[in-house]
Scaffold this motif. Structure first.
Motif, short mmCIF file in Angstrom:
data_model
loop_
_atom_site.label_atom_id
_atom_site.label_comp_id
_atom_site.label_asym_id
_atom_site.label_seq_id
_atom_site.Cartn_x
_atom_site.Cartn_y
_atom_site.Cartn_z
N LEU A 379 20.48 -28.54 8.39
CA LEU A 379 19.36 -28.23 7.50
C LEU A 379 18.04 -28.26 8.28
CD1 LEU A 379 18.39 -27.66 4.57
CD2 LEU A 379 17.94 -30.11 4.39
N ILE A 380 17.89 -29.23 9.17
CA ILE A 380 16.69 -29.29 10.01
C ILE A 380 16.57 -28.01 10.84
CG2 ILE A 380 15.67 -30.45 12.00
CD1 ILE A 380 16.80 -33.09 10.85
N ASP A 381 17.71 -27.55 11.40
CA ASP A 381 17.69 -26.30 12.16
C ASP A 381 17.23 -25.13 11.28
OD1 ASP A 381 18.46 -27.37 14.54
OD2 ASP A 381 20.54 -26.66 14.48
N ALA A 382 17.74 -25.07 10.07
CA ALA A 382 17.38 -23.97 9.18
C ALA A 382 15.89 -24.01 8.84
CB ALA A 382 18.22 -24.03 7.90
N ARG A 383 15.37 -25.20 8.63
CA ARG A 383 13.95 -25.32 8.32
C ARG A 383 13.09 -24.96 9.54
NH1 ARG A 383 12.60 -30.83 5.68
NH2 ARG A 383 11.08 -29.67 4.46
N THR A 384 13.57 -25.31 10.72
CA THR A 384 12.88 -24.91 11.96
C THR A 384 12.86 -23.40 12.08
OG1 THR A 384 13.57 -26.95 13.08
CG2 THR A 384 12.91 -25.10 14.47
N LEU A 385 14.00 -22.77 11.78
CA LEU A 385 14.10 -21.32 11.83
C LEU A 385 13.19 -20.67 10.80
CD1 LEU A 385 15.50 -19.00 13.27
CD2 LEU A 385 17.41 -19.24 11.65
N ALA A 386 13.09 -21.28 9.63
CA ALA A 386 12.20 -20.75 8.59
C ALA A 386 10.75 -20.72 9.08
CB ALA A 386 12.32 -21.59 7.32
N VAL A 387 10.34 -21.78 9.76
CA VAL A 387 8.97 -21.83 10.30
C VAL A 387 8.77 -20.71 11.32
CG1 VAL A 387 7.34 -23.19 11.66
CG2 VAL A 387 8.69 -24.30 9.87
N ARG A 388 9.75 -20.53 12.21
CA ARG A 388 9.66 -19.47 13.22
C ARG A 388 9.50 -18.10 12.58
NH1 ARG A 388 14.65 -20.88 17.31
NH2 ARG A 388 13.94 -22.97 18.00
N MET A 389 10.15 -17.92 11.42
CA MET A 389 10.12 -16.62 10.74
C MET A 389 8.99 -16.54 9.72
SD MET A 389 14.27 -16.13 10.35
CE MET A 389 14.20 -14.39 9.97
N LYS A 390 8.06 -17.49 9.83
CA LYS A 390 6.87 -17.53 8.96
C LYS A 390 7.25 -17.64 7.48
CE LYS A 390 3.98 -15.11 12.32
NZ LYS A 390 3.77 -16.39 12.99
N LYS A 391 8.29 -18.46 7.23
CA LYS A 391 8.69 -18.77 5.86
C LYS A 391 8.38 -20.24 5.60
CE LYS A 391 12.29 -15.25 5.70
NZ LYS A 391 12.82 -14.68 4.47
N ALA A 397 14.17 -21.41 -1.74
CA ALA A 397 14.37 -19.96 -1.71
C ALA A 397 14.22 -19.42 -0.30
CB ALA A 397 13.37 -19.28 -2.65
N ASP A 398 13.26 -19.93 0.47
CA ASP A 398 13.05 -19.46 1.84
C ASP A 398 14.12 -20.00 2.78
OD1 ASP A 398 10.89 -18.00 1.07
OD2 ASP A 398 9.40 -19.15 2.15
N VAL A 399 14.45 -21.28 2.65
CA VAL A 399 15.45 -21.87 3.55
C VAL A 399 16.82 -21.24 3.33
CG1 VAL A 399 16.66 -24.01 4.17
CG2 VAL A 399 14.19 -24.04 3.81
N LYS A 400 17.16 -20.95 2.08
CA LYS A 400 18.49 -20.37 1.84
C LYS A 400 18.57 -18.94 2.38
CE LYS A 400 18.43 -18.30 -2.82
NZ LYS A 400 19.00 -18.39 -4.17
N SER A 401 17.43 -18.30 2.56
CA SER A 401 17.45 -16.94 3.12
C SER A 401 17.72 -16.95 4.62
CB SER A 401 16.12 -16.24 2.83
OG SER A 401 15.06 -16.77 3.61
N VAL A 402 17.48 -18.09 5.30
CA VAL A 402 17.73 -18.15 6.74
C VAL A 402 19.00 -18.94 7.09
CG1 VAL A 402 15.27 -17.96 7.21
CG2 VAL A 402 16.32 -20.22 7.16
N LEU A 403 19.52 -19.74 6.17
CA LEU A 403 20.71 -20.53 6.46
C LEU A 403 21.88 -19.68 6.99
CD1 LEU A 403 20.79 -23.23 3.63
CD2 LEU A 403 21.21 -23.68 6.05
N PRO A 404 22.16 -18.50 6.41
CA PRO A 404 23.29 -17.70 6.94
C PRO A 404 23.11 -17.29 8.39
CG PRO A 404 22.70 -16.97 4.72
CD PRO A 404 21.62 -17.91 5.16
N LEU A 405 21.88 -17.32 8.92
CA LEU A 405 21.64 -16.93 10.31
C LEU A 405 22.17 -17.96 11.31
CD1 LEU A 405 17.98 -15.56 9.98
CD2 LEU A 405 20.12 -14.28 9.87
N GLY A 422 26.36 -21.20 7.79
CA GLY A 422 25.16 -21.36 6.97
C GLY A 422 25.24 -20.73 5.60
N GLY A 423 26.15 -19.79 5.41
CA GLY A 423 26.28 -19.20 4.07
C GLY A 423 26.91 -20.15 3.07
N GLU A 424 27.71 -21.11 3.55
CA GLU A 424 28.43 -22.00 2.65
C GLU A 424 27.51 -22.90 1.83
OE1 GLU A 424 31.54 -24.05 4.67
OE2 GLU A 424 32.64 -22.20 5.15
N PRO A 425 26.48 -23.53 2.42
CA PRO A 425 25.61 -24.35 1.57
C PRO A 425 24.82 -23.54 0.55
CG PRO A 425 24.74 -24.21 3.81
CD PRO A 425 26.13 -23.67 3.85
N VAL A 426 24.58 -22.27 0.83
CA VAL A 426 23.90 -21.42 -0.15
C VAL A 426 24.79 -21.25 -1.38
CG1 VAL A 426 22.92 -19.15 -0.62
CG2 VAL A 426 22.57 -20.22 1.62
#
Length: 493
Positions: A379-391, A397-405, A422-426
């Motif tokens: 989850l920390i990785d996904a939130r880090t990725l969200a920041v990188r993608m300016k989310k 809603a934003d974190v679940k859009s990047v979790l599958p990545l 990452g799609g599984e927690p969504v």
């Protein structure tokens, strides 16, 4: 007794003076009074009291944000029908009405459209779509609908002259859906967003979109108020540009199609037959952690279908499907149903506490539950990725859009905890949200909590309409669950 308590709480919360406004009194200019009077219907798509005892609903949230942005107080007035709201607006008894389709109404103007909807034909799950459409178009049955869909039906009647309908003046879409589910109505034409939400609660119904073209929802106001219209236009432009509207729409509708009809029917059956064995332990877990017992129970169902003997191929087990590491950390025996429930609830709360300083509710809960499924590291990785993608890393809603990545090398290779499904927690969280919503309709909270009253937002309910999420017009709980069980058997056969 319930109606008396609701009426008494309204007087205590809002003061007698607030209730003295005569229904026909012309509203003062919002610019002069700095108070916006807003007409709204009670319903899961507009304004209601949610499972946590708070006011909620897409329209409630949007209006509250609009009022805050413009330094206005807001007074919601709950109405029994959309046609009544329009009539009162034409008499200038309010400044704004929300939740209706963009249309041409004498003396009124509309703001910026913010959501697309369509009319949905609702009918019994025992009837095929082909049979339902034939019955309606050939005049073999009467269609019940709301005033806003009369123009669409008049257009359809040009090609289906036998079509006939009756307009329900008072009420909203969910009330009609419920009557179809109960067999009191054969067919109803309702809003698609309301139908999608309600299908989780009434899985014995079916819907069809082959009736009318799509419509757009927009706020409506007296045509003289071009200043308010301009402010609304500016507000929605901002909400669209920064993603706020998308996140709100996801909060209320992002999970509604995750649980299918048979799963929902099976769940209703287990609420009746299995949940009573464990309910007292879920409530004890609430007393221990402060989490809604229905959320804990929904999580347990999502994990094990309330089976204390459940075991996964990866070694998690028990009614809360805890890993051995988590069970040891919480100091519980995961094979003991009681201990597993208490331990699982404490673990959720621990995950929420980890996010406490960053994510607001309800996003914090959904993020914590995603971590329950995939692990806090991913989850920390996904939130880090969200920041990188300016989310927004604090928005579910934003974190679940990047979790599958997290399953793609170009992304997970740059993150601390690496590959994850990452799609599984969504899927996990969206299914859990649906199960929680369903359970909140059938099971009352362990204690009644009155909605928090803001200094700048007031909700008036002079007709004493039931606003709780589990208090719409329904037969009693055992009867509803038994009906659902019978429908499940007939559909499966």
């Amino acid at each position: 007794m319930k109606r008396f308590l609701l009426a008494l709480s309204t007087l205590l919360l809002f003061g007698c003076g607030e209730m003295e406004q005569a229904p026909a009194q012309r509203a003062l200019s919002w610019a002069d009074s700095k108070e916006l009077i807003v007409l709204v219907q009670n319903g899961p798509t507009s304004l209601y009291v949610n499972a946590e005892g708070n006011y909620a609903g897409l329209e409630y949230d949007l209006i509250s944000k609009f009022a805050e942005r413009n330094a206005l107080k807001v007074r919601f007035q709950v109405s029994s029908s959309y046609s009544d709201m329009l009539a009162r607006l034409q008499r200038r008894e309010a400044h704004l009405a929300v939740g209706g389709p963009l249309d041409q109404v004498s003396g009124l103007i509309y703001g910026t459209p913010y959501q697309d909807v369509e009319a949905r034909l609702v009918f019994s799950g025992k009837t095929s779509e082909e049979t339902a459409l034939k019955a309606i178009k050939e005049g073999l049955a009467t269609l019940s609908t709301l005033p806003q869909y009369v123009p669409a039906l008049e257009k359809l009647k040009q090609t289906a002259p036998a079509l006939h309908w009756e307009v329900v003046g008072a009420g909203e879409s969910e009330a009609l859906i419920e009557q179809v589910a109960q067999g009191k109505l054969e067919f109803a034409l309702v809003d698609s967003h309301a139908a999608e939400v309600a299908q989780n609660y009434y899985p014995n119904i079916m819907t069809s979109s082959q009736i009318a073209s799509r419509q757009q929802l927009a706020w409506v106001m007296p045509e003289q108020d071009t200043e308010l219209q301009a402010k609304i236009s500016e507000f929605f432009q901002t909400q669209l540009a920064d993603g706020s509207l998308r996140r709100l729409l996801d909060r209320y509708y992002g999970h509604v199609n995750r649980v299918d009809q048979l799963d929902a029917l099976a769940y209703l059956g287990r609420i009746q037959n299995t949940l009573p064995r464990y309910k007292k332990w879920f409530k004890e877990a609430e007393a221990t952690t402060g989490l809604d017992w229905r959320l804990i129970a929904a999580l347990s169902y999502q994990e094990s279908h309330w089976n204390p003997e459940a075991v996964s191929p990866t070694g998690v087990r028990g009614i809360m499907m805890l890993t051995n590491e988590t069970a040891q950390r919480m100091n519980v025996d995961r094979t003991n149903a009681y201990q597993s429930i208490i331990g699982g609830a404490k673990y959720i709360q621990l995950l929420k506490d980890t996010l406490a300083d960053r994510a607001p509710e309800p996003d914090r809960t959904w993020l914590a539950l995603a971590a329950y499924n995939i692990g806090m590291g991913h989850l920390i990785d996904a939130r880090t990725l969200a920041v990188r993608m300016k989310k927004d890393p604090n928005s579910w809603a934003d974190v679940k859009s990047v979790l599958p990545l997290l399953r793609k090398p170009e992304y997970f290779s740059t993150l601390k905890y690496g590959y994850a499904r990452g799609g599984e927690p969504v899927i996990f969280v969206e299914s859990l949200q649906s199960y929680y919503d369903i359970l909140a309709r059938f099971e009352a909270p362990s204690k009644t909590v009155l909605p928090v009253v803001s200094e700048t937002v007031v909700v008036l309910n002079p007709e004493n309409l039931p606003l709780e999420i589990n208090s719409t017009l329904k037969p009693n709980r055992p009867e509803r669950l038994a009906m659902a069980g019978n429908d499940m058997q007939s559909i499966v056969r």
